[in-house]
Design a protein around this motif. Structure first.
Motif, PDB file in Angstrom:
ATOM      1  N   GLY A  40       0.807  -1.216   0.000  1.00  0.00           N
ATOM      2  CA  GLY A  40       0.000   0.000   0.000  1.00  0.00           C
ATOM      3  C   GLY A  40       0.837   1.261   0.000  1.00  0.00           C
ATOM      4  O   GLY A  40       1.686   1.473  -0.855  1.00  0.00           O
ATOM      5  N   LYS A  41       0.592   2.110   0.984  1.00  0.00           N
ATOM      6  CA  LYS A  41       1.280   3.414   1.097  1.00  0.00           C
ATOM      7  C   LYS A  41       2.413   3.366   2.131  1.00  0.00           C
ATOM      8  O   LYS A  41       2.755   4.372   2.751  1.00  0.00           O
ATOM      9  N   THR A  42       3.002   2.186   2.321  1.00  0.00           N
ATOM     10  CA  THR A  42       4.043   2.034   3.342  1.00  0.00           C
ATOM     11  C   THR A  42       5.238   2.952   3.095  1.00  0.00           C
ATOM     12  O   THR A  42       5.799   3.519   4.042  1.00  0.00           O
ATOM     13  N   THR A  43       5.652   3.101   1.834  1.00  0.00           N
ATOM     14  CA  THR A  43       6.808   3.968   1.551  1.00  0.00           C
ATOM     15  C   THR A  43       6.539   5.383   2.053  1.00  0.00           C
ATOM     16  O   THR A  43       7.407   6.005   2.675  1.00  0.00           O
ATOM     17  N   ASN A  44       5.315   5.890   1.827  1.00  0.00           N
ATOM     18  CA  ASN A  44       4.955   7.226   2.326  1.00  0.00           C
ATOM     19  C   ASN A  44       5.033   7.273   3.854  1.00  0.00           C
ATOM     20  O   ASN A  44       5.512   8.256   4.432  1.00  0.00           O
ATOM     21  N   ALA A  45       4.535   6.213   4.488  1.00  0.00           N
ATOM     22  CA  ALA A  45       4.544   6.168   5.958  1.00  0.00           C
ATOM     23  C   ALA A  45       5.976   6.149   6.496  1.00  0.00           C
ATOM     24  O   ALA A  45       6.282   6.779   7.510  1.00  0.00           O
ATOM     25  N   LEU A  46       6.868   5.440   5.798  1.00  0.00           N
ATOM     26  CA  LEU A  46       8.273   5.390   6.225  1.00  0.00           C
ATOM     27  C   LEU A  46       8.983   6.713   5.937  1.00  0.00           C
ATOM     28  O   LEU A  46       9.909   7.101   6.667  1.00  0.00           O
ATOM     29  N   GLU A  47       8.546   7.426   4.901  1.00  0.00           N
ATOM     30  CA  GLU A  47       9.094   8.766   4.646  1.00  0.00           C
ATOM     31  C   GLU A  47       8.739   9.726   5.781  1.00  0.00           C
ATOM     32  O   GLU A  47       9.529  10.604   6.138  1.00  0.00           O
ATOM     33  N   LEU A  48       7.565   9.515   6.379  1.00  0.00           N
ATOM     34  CA  LEU A  48       7.184  10.313   7.560  1.00  0.00           C
ATOM     35  C   LEU A  48       8.076   9.957   8.755  1.00  0.00           C
ATOM     36  O   LEU A  48       8.484  10.836   9.520  1.00  0.00           O
ATOM     37  N   VAL A  49       8.401   8.680   8.895  1.00  0.00           N
ATOM     38  CA  VAL A  49       9.347   8.254   9.950  1.00  0.00           C
ATOM     39  C   VAL A  49      10.682   8.976   9.764  1.00  0.00           C
ATOM     40  O   VAL A  49      11.267   9.505  10.718  1.00  0.00           O
ATOM     41  N   LYS A  68       3.940  -0.322  12.064  1.00  0.00           N
ATOM     42  CA  LYS A  68       3.906  -1.641  12.708  1.00  0.00           C
ATOM     43  C   LYS A  68       2.461  -2.148  12.820  1.00  0.00           C
ATOM     44  O   LYS A  68       2.161  -3.309  12.497  1.00  0.00           O
ATOM     45  N   LYS A  69       1.580  -1.253  13.244  1.00  0.00           N
ATOM     46  CA  LYS A  69       0.167  -1.609  13.430  1.00  0.00           C
ATOM     47  C   LYS A  69      -0.462  -2.056  12.103  1.00  0.00           C
ATOM     48  O   LYS A  69      -1.193  -3.050  12.042  1.00  0.00           O
ATOM     49  N   TYR A  70      -0.165  -1.320  11.034  1.00  0.00           N
ATOM     50  CA  TYR A  70      -0.701  -1.634   9.708  1.00  0.00           C
ATOM     51  C   TYR A  70      -0.294  -3.039   9.269  1.00  0.00           C
ATOM     52  O   TYR A  70      -1.122  -3.839   8.821  1.00  0.00           O
ATOM     53  N   HIS A  71       0.988  -3.362   9.414  1.00  0.00           N
ATOM     54  CA  HIS A  71       1.471  -4.677   8.982  1.00  0.00           C
ATOM     55  C   HIS A  71       0.993  -5.790   9.921  1.00  0.00           C
ATOM     56  O   HIS A  71       0.657  -6.891   9.461  1.00  0.00           O
ATOM     57  N   SER A 106      25.047   8.481  10.988  1.00  0.00           N
ATOM     58  CA  SER A 106      25.238   9.209   9.739  1.00  0.00           C
ATOM     59  C   SER A 106      24.245  10.368   9.619  1.00  0.00           C
ATOM     60  O   SER A 106      23.037  10.177   9.806  1.00  0.00           O
ATOM     61  N   PRO A 107      24.736  11.567   9.251  1.00  0.00           N
ATOM     62  CA  PRO A 107      23.828  12.696   9.021  1.00  0.00           C
ATOM     63  C   PRO A 107      23.336  12.767   7.570  1.00  0.00           C
ATOM     64  O   PRO A 107      22.570  13.654   7.215  1.00  0.00           O
ATOM     65  N   ASN A 108      23.801  11.830   6.729  1.00  0.00           N
ATOM     66  CA  ASN A 108      23.496  11.854   5.296  1.00  0.00           C
ATOM     67  C   ASN A 108      22.041  11.423   5.061  1.00  0.00           C
ATOM     68  O   ASN A 108      21.681  10.266   5.242  1.00  0.00           O
ATOM     69  N   TYR A 109      21.207  12.381   4.632  1.00  0.00           N
ATOM     70  CA  TYR A 109      19.772  12.116   4.461  1.00  0.00           C
ATOM     71  C   TYR A 109      19.529  10.964   3.496  1.00  0.00           C
ATOM     72  O   TYR A 109      18.726  10.060   3.770  1.00  0.00           O
ATOM     73  N   ASN A 110      20.192  10.977   2.346  1.00  0.00           N
ATOM     74  CA  ASN A 110      19.948   9.948   1.325  1.00  0.00           C
ATOM     75  C   ASN A 110      20.323   8.557   1.822  1.00  0.00           C
ATOM     76  O   ASN A 110      19.637   7.573   1.540  1.00  0.00           O
ATOM     77  N   PHE A 111      21.432   8.477   2.579  1.00  0.00           N
ATOM     78  CA  PHE A 111      21.840   7.198   3.163  1.00  0.00           C
ATOM     79  C   PHE A 111      20.769   6.701   4.138  1.00  0.00           C
ATOM     80  O   PHE A 111      20.331   5.553   4.077  1.00  0.00           O
ATOM     81  N   VAL A 112      20.349   7.577   5.037  1.00  0.00           N
ATOM     82  CA  VAL A 112      19.344   7.202   6.045  1.00  0.00           C
ATOM     83  C   VAL A 112      18.031   6.818   5.360  1.00  0.00           C
ATOM     84  O   VAL A 112      17.387   5.833   5.729  1.00  0.00           O
ATOM     85  N   TYR A 113      17.658   7.583   4.338  1.00  0.00           N
ATOM     86  CA  TYR A 113      16.429   7.296   3.589  1.00  0.00           C
ATOM     87  C   TYR A 113      16.438   5.849   3.105  1.00  0.00           C
ATOM     88  O   TYR A 113      15.476   5.095   3.317  1.00  0.00           O
ATOM     89  N   ASP A 114      17.507   5.438   2.456  1.00  0.00           N
ATOM     90  CA  ASP A 114      17.563   4.089   1.883  1.00  0.00           C
ATOM     91  C   ASP A 114      17.528   3.006   2.955  1.00  0.00           C
ATOM     92  O   ASP A 114      16.895   1.959   2.773  1.00  0.00           O
ATOM     93  N   GLN A 115      18.207   3.246   4.086  1.00  0.00           N
ATOM     94  CA  GLN A 115      18.229   2.220   5.137  1.00  0.00           C
ATOM     95  C   GLN A 115      16.829   2.028   5.729  1.00  0.00           C
ATOM     96  O   GLN A 115      16.429   0.907   6.042  1.00  0.00           O
ATOM     97  N   ILE A 116      16.084   3.125   5.873  1.00  0.00           N
ATOM     98  CA  ILE A 116      14.770   3.042   6.520  1.00  0.00           C
ATOM     99  C   ILE A 116      13.675   2.603   5.553  1.00  0.00           C
ATOM    100  O   ILE A 116      12.883   1.702   5.847  1.00  0.00           O
ATOM    101  N   VAL A 117      13.634   3.214   4.376  1.00  0.00           N
ATOM    102  CA  VAL A 117      12.525   2.955   3.459  1.00  0.00           C
ATOM    103  C   VAL A 117      12.539   1.503   2.972  1.00  0.00           C
ATOM    104  O   VAL A 117      11.494   0.929   2.641  1.00  0.00           O
ATOM    105  N   SER A 118      13.692   0.872   2.989  1.00  0.00           N
ATOM    106  CA  SER A 118      13.828  -0.515   2.511  1.00  0.00           C
ATOM    107  C   SER A 118      13.014  -1.511   3.337  1.00  0.00           C
ATOM    108  O   SER A 118      12.675  -2.595   2.847  1.00  0.00           O
ATOM    109  N   PHE A 119      12.697  -1.157   4.595  1.00  0.00           N
ATOM    110  CA  PHE A 119      11.936  -2.092   5.427  1.00  0.00           C
ATOM    111  C   PHE A 119      10.552  -2.374   4.850  1.00  0.00           C
ATOM    112  O   PHE A 119       9.984  -3.442   5.103  1.00  0.00           O
TER     113      PHE A 119
END
Length: 418
Positions: A40-49, A68-71, A106-119
């Motif tokens: 669904g819209k999980t990527t959007n939800a992780l972008e909010l995280v 977590k609740k959604y899944h 890491s303060p690198n936004y793009n690095f952090v983005y990829d590590q989190i959104v991949s879940f």
């Protein structure tokens, strides 16, 4: 092997997961590799995280809990027995996410983005894989990061084809259902990377290329590729066949067909790509392959709303030459305005652009020092491939035509509502 890609809309809830099982029952699952997006819209939800993480917001914990609740709800809807291994597997994924949030330096936004959104992809494929096993289908869950190796250009990584080919050709078992994630890869340090726009479709093409696959099928909630967006045009028709070249042309002008980077590996090995309905999986859908450009041969309409038409002319009526145009394009690049149409004469230069990041006012202040700048906001750009008089009339009727450009196969018209 056949490669199937299921997007987020197809696995957005328990019914969607069950429907994927039903599709596989109808079309077969032996020698199949499934590429699956986040639910669904999980990527959007992780972008909010991610936003809350960087803002150091107290809302971070509740944003994670929402995901977590959604899944967990989907898992509970699919599996009555709470002793099923899926519960521990999904909890483990969330523990990894929370560990990263607590320990990342890491303060690198793009690095952090990829590590989190991949879940999103890791969890969706974990749930799907356990459900297929539960339903009696032998599956192999694959972590795509062990297969697709990339550079460290986070959020838009380039594939290391040689290493990726080696990993895929020696580690994929045939005869069973393989399930892996779209959109993801990893760099030489095994940090997660993502493949940019349309990354899951691209993943399907990468695996198909490396496996010399029989075909790729992208399963959508539509019957295939239409010649026009049904939201804007009545009587949109299904295209049965599109050539690779024509699909790339349509994508170039902004049609949401298939991204060119997905098509290029398939074209190299002439692997056909099908766009089919996961609601009616036995319908033929659309084939993108070697062959005739379009069947049936219809005019194809592409609409881009909220465009900005900019006209530049010399203050002293001198010619606009190559050096001027070069300077103008450098500024468009700097201010991230995407150019969708260009028209120039001796003393004027017009472009239709997309100002996605609202940078035009700043750009205009610079351009106005050298040029007379006229602009029209909220215009619509229509592109018609294989146009005829009827098609042209359709887009021009009851509108003010601000600019028109015609080549042998393509007409582009910038309009404003009356």
């Amino acid at each position: 092997m056949r490669v199937f890609k299921f997007g987020g809309a197809s696995v957005k809830d328990a019914e969607g997961i069950k429907n994927v099982y039903d599709v596989l029952q109808k079309v077969g699952y032996e020698d199949v590799l499934l590429i699956v997006s986040a639910m669904g819209k999980t990527t959007n939800a992780l972008e909010l995280v991610i936003k809350n993480y960087f803002d150091k917001s107290p809302e971070l914990s509740s944003a994670v809990q929402e995901v977590k609740k959604y899944h967990n709800q989907i898992v509970m809807d699919l599996f009555e027995d709470e002793k099923n291994a899926v519960f521990a597997a999904v909890n483990s994924q969330f523990s990894d996410l929370e560990y990263f949030l607590a320990n990342n330096k890491s303060p690198n936004y793009n690095f952090v983005y990829d590590q989190i959104v991949s879940f999103g992809e890791l969890i969706s494929t974990t749930i799907l894989s356990h459900f297929m096993t539960f339903m009696g289908i032998q599956t192999q869950w694959l972590d795509v990061r062990n297969f697709i190796k990339t550079d460290a250009n986070y959020r838009d990584a380039e594939v290391d084809w040689e290493l990726t080919q080696k990993n895929i050709s020696k580690n994929i078992k045939s005869k069973i259902l393989n399930i892996t994630q779209g959109f993801l890869g990893s760099d030489e340090n095994n940090f997660t990377t993502t493949l940019g726009r349309e990354g899951s479709d691209y993943t399907a093409a990468i695996f198909a290329y490396c496996l010399n696959a029989e075909s790729v099928t992208i399963w959508k909630d539509v019957p295939g590729v239409m010649n026009a967006d049904p939201r804007y045009f009545e009587n949109a028709s299904l295209l049965n066949q599109i050539s690779y070249r024509e699909a790339i042309e349509l994508a170039f002008y902004g049609a949401s067909v298939i991204h060119p980077k997905t098509l290029q590996p398939l074209q190299k090995k002439e692997i056909p790509l099908y766009v089919k309905s996961f609601i009616n999986p036995l319908l033929k859908g659309t084939s993108v392959s070697k062959g005739v450009d379009l069947e049936p041969h219809l005019s194809c309409f592409i609409v881009k709303k909220n465009q900005l038409l900019i006209s530049l002319s010399s203050i002293d009526f001198s010619f606009i030459m190559e050096e001027n145009i070069s300077e103008i394009f450098a500024l468009f690049h700097r201010f991230k305005l995407k150019v969708n149409l260009i028209q120039n004469s001796a003393i004027s230069f017009s472009v239709c652009v997309e100002d996605k990041f609202n940078n035009f006012n700043e750009l205009n202040a610079i351009l106005s020092k050298k040029f007379k700048v006229d602009f029209e906001e909220n215009v619509t750009l229509y592109t018609i491939r294989h146009f005829n008089d009827t098609a042209a009339h359709t887009v021009e009727e009851n509108k003010v035509v601000l600019l028109k450009q015609v080549s042998r196969e393509t007409m582009q018209v910038v309009t404003k509502e009356i």
